[in-house]
Design a protein around this motif. Structure first.
Motif, PDB file in Angstrom:
ATOM      1  N   ALA A  47      29.129  -7.399 -43.063  1.00  0.00           N
ATOM      2  CA  ALA A  47      28.108  -8.384 -43.433  1.00  0.00           C
ATOM      3  C   ALA A  47      28.495  -9.782 -42.945  1.00  0.00           C
ATOM      4  CB  ALA A  47      27.896  -8.383 -44.945  1.00  0.00           C
ATOM      5  N   GLY A  48      29.769 -10.098 -43.007  1.00  0.00           N
ATOM      6  CA  GLY A  48      30.239 -11.396 -42.517  1.00  0.00           C
ATOM      7  C   GLY A  48      30.081 -11.523 -41.014  1.00  0.00           C
ATOM      8  N   ILE A  49      30.388 -10.458 -40.294  1.00  0.00           N
ATOM      9  CA  ILE A  49      30.226 -10.455 -38.833  1.00  0.00           C
ATOM     10  C   ILE A  49      28.742 -10.563 -38.483  1.00  0.00           C
ATOM     11  CG2 ILE A  49      30.535  -9.114 -36.713  1.00  0.00           C
ATOM     12  CD1 ILE A  49      33.200 -10.149 -37.809  1.00  0.00           C
ATOM     13  N   ASP A  50      27.890  -9.830 -39.204  1.00  0.00           N
ATOM     14  CA  ASP A  50      26.446  -9.892 -38.957  1.00  0.00           C
ATOM     15  C   ASP A  50      25.903 -11.301 -39.213  1.00  0.00           C
ATOM     16  OD1 ASP A  50      26.174  -7.274 -38.154  1.00  0.00           O
ATOM     17  OD2 ASP A  50      25.504  -6.547 -40.113  1.00  0.00           O
ATOM     18  N   ALA A  51      26.379 -11.946 -40.271  1.00  0.00           N
ATOM     19  CA  ALA A  51      25.935 -13.309 -40.574  1.00  0.00           C
ATOM     20  C   ALA A  51      26.371 -14.270 -39.463  1.00  0.00           C
ATOM     21  CB  ALA A  51      26.490 -13.759 -41.927  1.00  0.00           C
ATOM     22  N   LEU A  52      27.586 -14.062 -38.953  1.00  0.00           N
ATOM     23  CA  LEU A  52      28.075 -14.896 -37.849  1.00  0.00           C
ATOM     24  C   LEU A  52      27.226 -14.657 -36.601  1.00  0.00           C
ATOM     25  CD1 LEU A  52      30.229 -16.965 -37.031  1.00  0.00           C
ATOM     26  CD2 LEU A  52      31.675 -15.033 -36.343  1.00  0.00           C
ATOM     27  N   LEU A  53      26.884 -13.405 -36.327  1.00  0.00           N
ATOM     28  CA  LEU A  53      26.028 -13.083 -35.183  1.00  0.00           C
ATOM     29  C   LEU A  53      24.689 -13.812 -35.286  1.00  0.00           C
ATOM     30  CD1 LEU A  53      25.140 -11.525 -32.655  1.00  0.00           C
ATOM     31  CD2 LEU A  53      24.547  -9.614 -34.166  1.00  0.00           C
ATOM     32  N   GLU A  54      24.110 -13.827 -36.455  1.00  0.00           N
ATOM     33  CA  GLU A  54      22.826 -14.514 -36.645  1.00  0.00           C
ATOM     34  C   GLU A  54      22.957 -16.010 -36.343  1.00  0.00           C
ATOM     35  OE1 GLU A  54      19.527 -15.290 -40.135  1.00  0.00           O
ATOM     36  OE2 GLU A  54      20.793 -13.508 -40.256  1.00  0.00           O
ATOM     37  N   LYS A  55      24.036 -16.615 -36.793  1.00  0.00           N
ATOM     38  CA  LYS A  55      24.260 -18.043 -36.521  1.00  0.00           C
ATOM     39  C   LYS A  55      24.473 -18.294 -35.032  1.00  0.00           C
ATOM     40  CE  LYS A  55      26.298 -18.994 -41.043  1.00  0.00           C
ATOM     41  NZ  LYS A  55      27.537 -19.324 -41.763  1.00  0.00           N
TER      42      LYS A  55
END
Length: 105
Positions: A47-55
């Motif tokens: 989830a943290g990696i996905d949130a970073l990808l979105e940013k």
């Protein structure tokens, strides 16, 4: 069936010297200063990696996803970060061929 790890191993522990999809996300996050260049994301959950990808994607969208549209400071940072990553990956045995294997078909 093997169990996938619940947390990310960190860009410095990646296969191919970090030349992976997640490795690129992290390097681009460094370029856009979303995380410190010392942050390897080791121990992060998906989830943290996905949130970073979105940013990261939101930042790239500002520049039509093209390095050439980056302002000079970001373009220079991108060049530096990715040049070092390529050099380190080649030392680790990465050749770049896996990224272009399907281009001959």
């Amino acid at each position: 069936m093997t169990n996938k790890p619940k947390t990310y191993i960190g860009i410095n522990n990646e296969i191919n010297g970090g030349m992976t999809t997640i490795g690129k996300i992290i390097r681009d996050a460094w370029v856009f200063e979303l995380i410190e260049e010392t942050e390897t994301c080791e121990g992060w959950n998906l989830a943290g990696i996905d949130a970073l990808l979105e940013k990261v994607n939101n930042e790239w969208d500002k520049y039509s996803c093209l390095v050439g549209f980056l302002p000079p400071e970001l373009r220079e940072r991108h060049q530096r970060i990715h040049d070092v990553a390529i050099q380190n990956a080649k030392k680790a045995g990465w050749s770049g061929e896996s990224e272009t294997d399907d281009e001959d078909e």
